[in-house]
Design a protein around this motif. Sequence first.
Motif, mmCIF file in Angstrom:
data_model
loop_
_atom_site.group_PDB
_atom_site.id
_atom_site.type_symbol
_atom_site.label_atom_id
_atom_site.label_comp_id
_atom_site.label_asym_id
_atom_site.label_seq_id
_atom_site.Cartn_x
_atom_site.Cartn_y
_atom_site.Cartn_z
ATOM 1 N N PRO A 220 1.492 -3.955 -0.364
ATOM 2 C CA PRO A 220 -0.222 -3.047 0.222
ATOM 3 C C PRO A 220 -1.234 -4.382 0.102
ATOM 4 O O PRO A 220 -2.104 -4.210 0.424
ATOM 5 C CB PRO A 220 -0.504 -2.234 -0.789
ATOM 6 C CG PRO A 220 1.072 -1.753 -1.587
ATOM 7 C CD PRO A 220 1.418 -2.645 -1.664
ATOM 8 N N LEU A 264 -1.076 0.534 5.686
ATOM 9 C CA LEU A 264 -1.360 0.476 4.404
ATOM 10 C C LEU A 264 -1.114 2.131 3.593
ATOM 11 O O LEU A 264 -0.865 1.803 2.565
ATOM 12 C CB LEU A 264 -3.223 -0.069 4.099
ATOM 13 C CG LEU A 264 -3.710 0.329 2.958
ATOM 14 C CD1 LEU A 264 -2.850 -0.608 2.290
ATOM 15 C CD2 LEU A 264 -5.224 -0.527 2.873
ATOM 16 N N SER A 267 2.465 1.896 2.723
ATOM 17 C CA SER A 267 3.019 1.630 1.889
ATOM 18 C C SER A 267 2.543 1.363 0.335
ATOM 19 O O SER A 267 2.748 0.650 -0.473
ATOM 20 C CB SER A 267 2.570 -0.384 2.486
ATOM 21 O OG SER A 267 1.462 -0.454 1.944
ATOM 22 N N TRP A 268 1.912 2.242 0.498
ATOM 23 C CA TRP A 268 0.713 2.990 -0.736
ATOM 24 C C TRP A 268 1.430 2.682 -2.582
ATOM 25 O O TRP A 268 1.221 2.557 -3.563
ATOM 26 C CB TRP A 268 -0.199 4.130 -0.941
ATOM 27 C CG TRP A 268 -0.791 3.808 -1.622
ATOM 28 C CD1 TRP A 268 -1.065 4.817 -3.122
ATOM 29 C CD2 TRP A 268 -2.029 3.274 -1.636
ATOM 30 N NE1 TRP A 268 -2.796 4.537 -3.986
ATOM 31 C CE2 TRP A 268 -3.067 3.405 -3.124
ATOM 32 C CE3 TRP A 268 -2.757 2.555 -1.006
ATOM 33 C CZ2 TRP A 268 -4.688 3.221 -2.774
ATOM 34 C CZ3 TRP A 268 -4.269 1.807 -1.898
ATOM 35 C CH2 TRP A 268 -4.941 2.031 -2.700
ATOM 36 N N GLY A 271 2.465 -0.208 -4.375
ATOM 37 C CA GLY A 271 1.752 -0.844 -4.837
ATOM 38 C C GLY A 271 1.729 -0.809 -6.811
ATOM 39 O O GLY A 271 2.055 0.239 -6.947
ATOM 40 N N ILE A 293 -7.373 -4.776 -1.095
ATOM 41 C CA ILE A 293 -7.730 -3.296 -0.871
ATOM 42 C C ILE A 293 -8.503 -2.457 -1.070
ATOM 43 O O ILE A 293 -8.935 -1.587 0.212
ATOM 44 C CB ILE A 293 -6.430 -2.987 -2.322
ATOM 45 C CG1 ILE A 293 -4.667 -3.546 -1.982
ATOM 46 C CG2 ILE A 293 -5.745 -1.205 -1.179
ATOM 47 C CD1 ILE A 293 -4.279 -3.751 -2.608
#
Length: 349
Positions: A220, A264, A267-268, A271, A293
């Motif tokens: 992220p 993003l 892909s959260w 993180g 971010i």
Amino acid sequence: MAQTAMSRLFVQSTSSVRQSILRPAQVRSYGSKVIPTFTSTPSTELNEALERFRNDLFIPLGLPKRQQKSVFKPKYATQLEHEPITVTINKDEKFTLTPKLRHELPSKKEALAVLDMMVATGDFSNLFAFVSAMRMSNYTINSNRWQYIIRKVSAAGKLNQIVEISLAFFSTNSTTPQCGQTSSGKKPLYARNLAQQVALLLDAPEHSAKGINNDPKYQPFVIGTLLELNAALGLAMSDKLDPSKTDQSVKAESRNIRDYAQKLDASWSRGNFKNDGSTPYETETRLQENLAIYNGMRLSLQWPKASLATESFQARCDELKPILIEQLNSTKNKQLTEDKVAQQLKAEA
């Protein structure tokens, strides 16, 4: 705009990624710090300078706090002189502690001179280890010198060095000040293009980690910083345009923002945004990542053409905000607390 936008791209968001990038032959771990081991170069002057920095700065500052006190506290100096303490840095090396005064340690100016020696000799074999140790020692490189080093390393055909350095080290001055609010898109454009060049280099097989969870380009933070730069550039461009007209470059930025926003969001789950760093260094790294971010999402929310891809971002921002404020309150790093987004967050707290 977060003051370290461009260079924050180069910090990794998980320790596993960091460990996959570090070259074991050149970086020794001591607790949460890294102590470099330098390889010999054809330059005697450079070898001596590297050895001095290692023995007089990097090793002492890389020791656990208890042993640092023995080295730097004047009240322990006499005892240490008469009863030397030898510590094990790794299984192959021991180091004898000697009293030191902080104001006599090698200076940042001298560290920059070592970088200049590397450029002059064209020997960048120790560059990664040296700048990693500089960062551990809180010796920062401003953006102008950082760009100069990148140019010289690139001219020497050592692009892989840039990727390795970038993944371990971030400079403290932004190449995109007031990003998203400037009257000219030149600086955001330069920073965005440089960041995307590094992102492309990450696609090379030698820099791709096995497994999506360990590959930096799927993290992220990396995606969020690219989103931040593209959103800022798009806003800077759109501020200059006649809304009644269309512009192909703005359309292209809109597509970039939308694409990075989607990536993003996807892909959260990979993180780690929590304030759970085991050391101040880890907490500051997490804060840097979260700022990138957060600002990427905040800026992209101002870009209506990417609205479908950013529909979850307001909730994400609301989720990150209290975490960022807690992290900002726990750090004494002025380079982070004086960041424009950081100041805005604290003002809203």
